[in-house]
Scaffold this motif. Structure first.
Motif, PDB file in Angstrom:
ATOM      1  N   GLY A  23      19.266 -32.155  20.609  1.00  0.00           N
ATOM      2  CA  GLY A  23      19.473 -33.576  20.308  1.00  0.00           C
ATOM      3  C   GLY A  23      18.892 -34.492  21.358  1.00  0.00           C
ATOM      4  O   GLY A  23      18.073 -34.086  22.176  1.00  0.00           O
ATOM      5  N   THR A  24      19.335 -35.722  21.328  1.00  0.00           N
ATOM      6  CA  THR A  24      18.867 -36.711  22.298  1.00  0.00           C
ATOM      7  C   THR A  24      19.414 -36.358  23.674  1.00  0.00           C
ATOM      8  O   THR A  24      20.568 -35.968  23.810  1.00  0.00           O
ATOM      9  CB  THR A  24      19.349 -38.127  21.898  1.00  0.00           C
ATOM     10  N   LEU A  25      18.572 -36.492  24.680  1.00  0.00           N
ATOM     11  CA  LEU A  25      18.995 -36.233  26.051  1.00  0.00           C
ATOM     12  C   LEU A  25      18.589 -37.424  26.899  1.00  0.00           C
ATOM     13  O   LEU A  25      17.407 -37.626  27.176  1.00  0.00           O
ATOM     14  CB  LEU A  25      18.355 -34.938  26.567  1.00  0.00           C
ATOM     15  N   GLY A  26      19.578 -38.220  27.264  1.00  0.00           N
ATOM     16  CA  GLY A  26      19.318 -39.389  28.099  1.00  0.00           C
ATOM     17  C   GLY A  26      19.717 -39.097  29.532  1.00  0.00           C
ATOM     18  O   GLY A  26      20.246 -38.038  29.851  1.00  0.00           O
ATOM     19  N   PHE A  27      19.508 -40.062  30.420  1.00  0.00           N
ATOM     20  CA  PHE A  27      19.934 -39.871  31.809  1.00  0.00           C
ATOM     21  C   PHE A  27      21.452 -39.896  31.932  1.00  0.00           C
ATOM     22  O   PHE A  27      22.025 -39.252  32.795  1.00  0.00           O
ATOM     23  CB  PHE A  27      19.314 -40.919  32.734  1.00  0.00           C
ATOM     24  N   LYS A  28      22.107 -40.654  31.045  1.00  0.00           N
ATOM     25  CA  LYS A  28      23.567 -40.697  31.082  1.00  0.00           C
ATOM     26  C   LYS A  28      24.164 -39.321  30.801  1.00  0.00           C
ATOM     27  O   LYS A  28      25.298 -39.054  31.139  1.00  0.00           O
ATOM     28  CB  LYS A  28      24.103 -41.692  30.042  1.00  0.00           C
ATOM     29  N   PHE A  46      18.474 -20.861  28.686  1.00  0.00           N
ATOM     30  CA  PHE A  46      18.879 -22.224  28.344  1.00  0.00           C
ATOM     31  C   PHE A  46      17.795 -22.819  27.462  1.00  0.00           C
ATOM     32  O   PHE A  46      16.704 -23.133  27.934  1.00  0.00           O
ATOM     33  CB  PHE A  46      19.045 -23.080  29.611  1.00  0.00           C
ATOM     34  N   LEU A  47      18.102 -22.933  26.166  1.00  0.00           N
ATOM     35  CA  LEU A  47      17.146 -23.475  25.209  1.00  0.00           C
ATOM     36  C   LEU A  47      17.485 -24.949  24.991  1.00  0.00           C
ATOM     37  O   LEU A  47      18.553 -25.269  24.472  1.00  0.00           O
ATOM     38  CB  LEU A  47      17.225 -22.691  23.897  1.00  0.00           C
ATOM     39  N   ILE A  48      16.591 -25.818  25.439  1.00  0.00           N
ATOM     40  CA  ILE A  48      16.829 -27.255  25.325  1.00  0.00           C
ATOM     41  C   ILE A  48      15.814 -27.826  24.345  1.00  0.00           C
ATOM     42  O   ILE A  48      14.611 -27.850  24.613  1.00  0.00           O
ATOM     43  CB  ILE A  48      16.727 -27.939  26.709  1.00  0.00           C
ATOM     44  N   ILE A  49      16.326 -28.219  23.186  1.00  0.00           N
ATOM     45  CA  ILE A  49      15.491 -28.782  22.122  1.00  0.00           C
ATOM     46  C   ILE A  49      15.894 -30.238  22.011  1.00  0.00           C
ATOM     47  O   ILE A  49      16.985 -30.548  21.540  1.00  0.00           O
ATOM     48  CB  ILE A  49      15.719 -28.023  20.799  1.00  0.00           C
ATOM     49  N   ALA A  50      15.028 -31.128  22.493  1.00  0.00           N
ATOM     50  CA  ALA A  50      15.500 -32.499  22.669  1.00  0.00           C
ATOM     51  C   ALA A  50      14.382 -33.528  22.594  1.00  0.00           C
ATOM     52  O   ALA A  50      13.206 -33.202  22.445  1.00  0.00           O
ATOM     53  CB  ALA A  50      16.232 -32.595  24.014  1.00  0.00           C
ATOM     54  N   ALA A  51      14.826 -34.772  22.740  1.00  0.00           N
ATOM     55  CA  ALA A  51      13.948 -35.938  22.873  1.00  0.00           C
ATOM     56  C   ALA A  51      14.715 -36.925  23.734  1.00  0.00           C
ATOM     57  O   ALA A  51      15.934 -36.813  23.881  1.00  0.00           O
ATOM     58  CB  ALA A  51      13.655 -36.543  21.504  1.00  0.00           C
ATOM     59  N   GLY A  52      14.008 -37.898  24.304  1.00  0.00           N
ATOM     60  CA  GLY A  52      14.682 -38.913  25.101  1.00  0.00           C
ATOM     61  C   GLY A  52      14.250 -38.882  26.558  1.00  0.00           C
ATOM     62  O   GLY A  52      13.531 -37.982  26.988  1.00  0.00           O
ATOM     63  N   VAL A  53      14.708 -39.866  27.328  1.00  0.00           N
ATOM     64  CA  VAL A  53      14.266 -40.001  28.721  1.00  0.00           C
ATOM     65  C   VAL A  53      14.704 -38.826  29.592  1.00  0.00           C
ATOM     66  O   VAL A  53      13.977 -38.402  30.490  1.00  0.00           O
ATOM     67  CB  VAL A  53      14.722 -41.339  29.365  1.00  0.00           C
ATOM     68  N   GLY A  54      15.880 -38.269  29.316  1.00  0.00           N
ATOM     69  CA  GLY A  54      16.336 -37.100  30.067  1.00  0.00           C
ATOM     70  C   GLY A  54      15.451 -35.888  29.806  1.00  0.00           C
ATOM     71  O   GLY A  54      15.158 -35.098  30.709  1.00  0.00           O
ATOM     72  N   TYR A  55      15.017 -35.757  28.558  1.00  0.00           N
ATOM     73  CA  TYR A  55      14.126 -34.659  28.177  1.00  0.00           C
ATOM     74  C   TYR A  55      12.755 -34.842  28.845  1.00  0.00           C
ATOM     75  O   TYR A  55      12.183 -33.889  29.371  1.00  0.00           O
ATOM     76  CB  TYR A  55      13.997 -34.615  26.651  1.00  0.00           C
ATOM     77  N   MET A  70      11.777 -27.388  24.254  1.00  0.00           N
ATOM     78  CA  MET A  70      11.073 -27.534  22.984  1.00  0.00           C
ATOM     79  C   MET A  70      11.352 -28.931  22.439  1.00  0.00           C
ATOM     80  O   MET A  70      12.460 -29.451  22.607  1.00  0.00           O
ATOM     81  CB  MET A  70      11.547 -26.511  21.954  1.00  0.00           C
ATOM     82  N   ASP A  71      10.371 -29.491  21.759  1.00  0.00           N
ATOM     83  CA  ASP A  71      10.587 -30.768  21.078  1.00  0.00           C
ATOM     84  C   ASP A  71      11.540 -30.540  19.907  1.00  0.00           C
ATOM     85  O   ASP A  71      11.714 -29.403  19.449  1.00  0.00           O
ATOM     86  CB  ASP A  71       9.256 -31.329  20.557  1.00  0.00           C
ATOM     87  N   LEU A  72      12.122 -31.627  19.412  1.00  0.00           N
ATOM     88  CA  LEU A  72      13.012 -31.523  18.250  1.00  0.00           C
ATOM     89  C   LEU A  72      12.293 -30.791  17.124  1.00  0.00           C
ATOM     90  O   LEU A  72      11.100 -30.990  16.905  1.00  0.00           O
ATOM     91  CB  LEU A  72      13.454 -32.914  17.789  1.00  0.00           C
ATOM     92  N   GLN A  73      13.018 -29.953  16.435  1.00  0.00           N
ATOM     93  CA  GLN A  73      12.461 -29.121  15.366  1.00  0.00           C
ATOM     94  C   GLN A  73      12.676 -29.797  14.004  1.00  0.00           C
ATOM     95  O   GLN A  73      13.561 -30.633  13.856  1.00  0.00           O
ATOM     96  CB  GLN A  73      13.138 -27.747  15.391  1.00  0.00           C
ATOM     97  N   PRO A  74      11.883 -29.407  13.002  1.00  0.00           N
ATOM     98  CA  PRO A  74      12.068 -29.989  11.665  1.00  0.00           C
ATOM     99  C   PRO A  74      13.496 -29.742  11.172  1.00  0.00           C
ATOM    100  O   PRO A  74      14.061 -28.666  11.407  1.00  0.00           O
ATOM    101  CB  PRO A  74      11.064 -29.238  10.795  1.00  0.00           C
TER     102      PRO A  74
END
Length: 193
Positions: A23-28, A46-55, A70-74
């Motif tokens: 999901g979204t991963l922000g700095f917060k 640790f599989l991190i599938i995300a988007a956002g400034v934290g990512y 990994m970027d967000l998946q379909p």
């Protein structure tokens, strides 16, 4: 099992214990906690599938080798993504509203995955997880508690118990029949007013 078409296509080893953040991963959300956790638990993937400034921050950082980004998946592959994990992690910022329940938590429950929740303990998502014994909760300010919770959750019996509870919760609360009954009762109540 964890091995499915999506995990095979992405070269993920089905034997390795895997923690998923999706999901979204922000700095917060404090992405540093994910890095620190991965450094301590080097045997876990640790599989991190995300988007956002934290990512974006993680993509530019020198990460431990057990973190896979990994970027967000379909959306149509999301069930397979969730299915490829042993445990799912949810990070919730301190200023999240008390009734805020991230959709990722609901998805984790529907997938029958134990949830490692790192966020305010009075939040509704935390209370659902705690009350239904679907995972463990640590305060977002207490990293040691997060570390201990992950350690405790890795026990096979814990995973089986929490997975079963997560699935039960989803079945009882998200089935079409249950939702239909709730809607009918609301409509009936409104007609009477």
């Amino acid at each position: 099992g964890k091995s499915n078409n999506w995990s095979k296509e992405n070269g993920l080893d089905s034997e390795r214990f895997r923690l998923l953040y999706s999901g979204t991963l922000g700095f917060k959300h404090n992405p540093e906690h994910l890095i620190k956790l991965a450094s301590i638990f080097s045997e876990i993937e640790f599989l991190i599938i995300a988007a956002g400034v934290g990512y974006e921050y993680l993509k530019k950082t020198n990460l431990p080798s057990n973190i896979i980004l990994m970027d967000l998946q379909p959306f149509e592959r999301f069930a397979e993504v969730l299915g490829s994990s042993d445990i799912c992690i949810a990070l919730l910022e301190d200023d999240a509203g008390i009734y805020s329940v991230p959709s990722k938590v609901l998805s984790y429950l529907c997938a029958g995955k134990p949830i490692l929740m790192h966020g305010p303990k009075n939040n509704l998502a935390s209370r659902i997880i705690d009350k239904n014994k679907c995972g463990l909760i640590s305060s977002s300010k207490n990293f040691k508690e997060l570390e201990n919770n992950l350690s405790n959750m890795m026990e096979a019996d814990s995973i089986k118990f929490m997975s079963s509870n997560a699935k039960d919760y989803a079945d009882k609360n998200f089935s079409v029949k249950v939702i239909e009954k709730k809607f009918k009762s609301i409509i009936t109540t409104c007609k009477e007013i």
